[in-house]
Design a protein around this motif. Structure first.
Motif, mmCIF file in Angstrom:
data_model
loop_
_atom_site.group_PDB
_atom_site.id
_atom_site.type_symbol
_atom_site.label_atom_id
_atom_site.label_comp_id
_atom_site.label_asym_id
_atom_site.label_seq_id
_atom_site.Cartn_x
_atom_site.Cartn_y
_atom_site.Cartn_z
ATOM 1 N N ASP A 75 -3.524 0.833 -6.549
ATOM 2 C CA ASP A 75 -2.337 0.577 -5.725
ATOM 3 C C ASP A 75 -1.151 0.098 -6.557
ATOM 4 O O ASP A 75 -0.004 0.444 -6.260
ATOM 5 C CB ASP A 75 -2.724 -0.493 -4.686
ATOM 6 N N ASN B 92 0.380 0.743 -1.146
ATOM 7 C CA ASN B 92 0.047 0.327 0.219
ATOM 8 C C ASN B 92 0.418 -1.130 0.472
ATOM 9 O O ASN B 92 0.765 -1.499 1.575
ATOM 10 C CB ASN B 92 -1.462 0.494 0.468
ATOM 11 N N TYR B 93 0.324 -1.961 -0.564
ATOM 12 C CA TYR B 93 0.470 -3.413 -0.365
ATOM 13 C C TYR B 93 1.288 -4.032 -1.495
ATOM 14 O O TYR B 93 1.276 -3.540 -2.625
ATOM 15 C CB TYR B 93 -0.914 -4.081 -0.310
ATOM 16 N N ASN C 265 -4.036 5.880 2.037
ATOM 17 C CA ASN C 265 -2.665 5.490 1.717
ATOM 18 C C ASN C 265 -1.791 5.753 2.944
ATOM 19 O O ASN C 265 -1.928 6.785 3.598
ATOM 20 C CB ASN C 265 -2.157 6.266 0.493
ATOM 21 N N LYS C 266 -0.895 4.790 3.227
ATOM 22 C CA LYS C 266 -0.115 4.892 4.467
ATOM 23 C C LYS C 266 1.035 5.879 4.336
ATOM 24 O O LYS C 266 1.577 6.342 5.328
ATOM 25 C CB LYS C 266 0.446 3.524 4.837
#
Ligand SMILES: Cc1cc2nc3c(=O)[nH]c(=O)nc-3n(C[C@H](O)[C@H](O)[C@H](O)COP(=O)(O)OP(=O)(O)OC[C@H]3O[C@@H](n4cnc5c(N)ncnc54)[C@H](O)[C@@H]3O)c2cc1C
Length: 497
Positions: free
Chosen positions: A284, A294-295, A454-455
């Motif tokens: 990520d 994602n974060y 994954n968004k």
């Protein structure tokens, strides 16, 4: 059908599982591993007749492994032979104060009854609930991809969630059944595998006690790495192409679509779908362009990580006395050690530790007349890790080990290797040097875990111990299955799963 090319990053349990499931669905699969051998945290190494499993040593939930191989029309026994350990393990409370946990349930109940009147009957009641949780938890809940609350929105399942004590702590739950501190420690031990103390683990996880007491502790002959060997053989049979020394340096994403991976060597490999089985934070924050993370770093910093560990792999030139295959040293208070892991991260003053001596069961893992020993001290992630600290703690636990078991060990060591935070980071890109991923606390369960997809990038997925369902070998195997199912569903690939 146009065959899709899936690139899987990492050959741990989760990466191997997802790769094999995807190959079974007629995908072309390339698995890329940075290290020169497979298995990730479950690698092995050898030294002059000693064969050391580097990570996992407890084989619990044999049905999960059986289910894994059954997906492909195979059996565990096609790949390795299992032995049920008896005693399952030893819990050492101090000098001349040890419980050998019998594999037989009736004998176990008798043992509890001798410690606390009525505890045998209480165990039946405790296990009845634990069995229900195991059946629903392991055969249903853990297989949910946890992408939406709606997955849990059936009346039956909601009732199950309530029945399964999701909102009560394990610590309170155990105390409803037992009073003896000795038994309470014994019953609380299995949830330590989930990366937190019993106060912070939902009572849902008494399912671990069912796994421990009813399903038993097993051992694959020649070591835990035999599972990896079997999984690699099966993956290759299914057509997975595995490449070692192939570290991914970047996942190249164009207009929200993951196009290819770039290796450290500069080579680029095109992909239709990418499944990342390497540590989630590493992927990520280091493999994707920040706009597709994602974060945030703050999010990651606030996660409760399961502990890291200081490990020692030892070759001993004699047979050891008074030790079993698995030995839990509970001769000091868990409270201060747990504080030093979770509340005020520091090196603990009086660490609890675990000693495994697989050569007590298996002569193939040490030269004749010798012993293979693995020591583990759970530690907070991200601690200062120096040679001096490792040595200091080696002697702290050796002093106790030698005194309690009544023998000299240090003077018989012919091989010694230590392993801790810095090694986890170097070998696996482990966030803060974690050993076991994220803790299974209530606020880090199911949809509250880092998402397996994954968004912003529709063809990038994550698997392994930092996403659903959580840490441990059986959950990592299941994680690979769950993510493969999502890939198949999202991308309209064949539907045999
Ligand atoms: C010391 C220790 C003891 C344990 N004991 C037990 C036990 O007794 N029982 C149990 O059930 N569980 C145990 N566990 C937990 C269990 O081993 C893990 O949960 C499980 O192995 C995690 O598998 P994984 O596939 O998620 O991750 P990993 O095994 O870490 O696999 C990830 C892989 O990705 C690779 N990788 C990383 N970055 C890249 C990159 N950029 N490019 C290519 N490849 C990359 C890594 O090299 C690694 O091979 C233990 C773990 C440790 C560390």
């Amino acid at each position: 059908m146009n065959q899709k090319h899936v690139v899987v990053i990492g050959s741990g349990f989760a990466g191997l599982s997802s790769a094999t499931h995807l190959a079974e669905q007629s995908c072309k699969v390339t698995l890329l591993e940075k290290n020169e051998t497979p298995g990730g945290r479950a690698r092995k190494f050898e030294y002059q007749g000693f064969v050391f499993d580097m990570g996992p040593s407890w084989y619990w939930m044999p049905d999960v492994f059986e289910d894994y191989f059954a997906h492909f029309g195979k059996k565990v026994s096609d790949y390795y032979d299992l032995i049920r350990l008896d005693p399952s393990y030893a819990v050492i409370y101090g000098e001349n104060d040890q419980l050998d946990i019998p594999a037989d349930l009736e004998e176990f109940k008798k043992m509890l009854e001798e410690i606390e009147t009525g505890a045998g009957g209480q165990l039946d009641k405790f296990l009845e609930q634990a069995k229900y949780k195991y059946q629903v938890g392991i055969h249903d809940l853990v297989k949910k991809p946890s992408r939406s609350l709606m997955e849990f929105a059936s009346p039956g399942l909601l009732l199950d969630v309530i029945k399964m004590d999701v909102f009560q702590s394990m610590s309170k739950h155990v105390r409803k059944f037992f009073k003896s501190e000795k038994i309470i420690r014994l019953m609380e031990f299995p949830v330590l595998f989930l990366g937190e103390t019993a106060e912070n683990i939902p009572a849902l996880y008494s399912l671990m006690n069912y796994a421990d007491i009813a399903l038993g502790t097993w051992y694959p002959k020649k070591g835990m790495h035999e599972i990896i060997r079997g999984m690699v053989e099966l993956a290759e049979d299914k057509g997975v192409s595995i490449r070692y020394n192939a570290e991914v340096e970047e996942i190249e994403i164009e207009n929200g679509v993951a196009k290819r991976v770039r290796l450290l060597s500069g080579e680029k490999i095109e992909a239709d779908v990418i499944v990342a089985g390497a540590d989630y934070h590493h992927v990520d924050k280091h493999l994707v362009n920040p706009q597709y993370s994602n974060y945030s770093e703050e999010y990651w910093d606030k996660r409760v990580l399961a502990p890291s560990s200081l490990l020692f792999y030892l070759g001993i030139d004699k047979k050891l006395q008074n030790l079993r295959h698995h030995n839990l040293f509970f001769d000091e208070d868990l409270g201060p050690h747990a504080d030093a892991i979770y509340r005020n991260p520091e090196w603990p003053e009086k660490p609890l530790f675990y000693a495994s001596v697989p050569s007590q069961t298996d002569p193939t893992v040490a030269p004749e007349g010798m012993e293979n020993m693995f020591l583990l001290i759970p530690l907070a992630p991200d601690l200062e890790d120096s040679e001096e600290m490792r040595e200091k703690y080696f002697h702290i636990i050796m002093d106790r080990l030698e005194k309690i078991t009544g023998q000299e060990i240090r003077s018989h060591i012919v091989f010694k290797r230590s392993y801790a935070h810095a090694d986890f980071k170097k070998d696996y890109h482990a966030y803060k040097g974690n050993a076991y991923g994220l803790a299974n606390t209530l606020t880090q369960t199911a949809i509250l875990k880092p998402s397996l997809k994954n968004k912003k990038v529709n063809n990038l997925y994550y698997t392994g111990q930092l996403t659903v369902p959580g840490p441990g070998v059986p959950p990592s195997l299941i994680s690979g299955y769950v993510v493969a199912k999502e890939v198949i569903k999202d991308h309209n690939l064949s539907q045999k799963m």
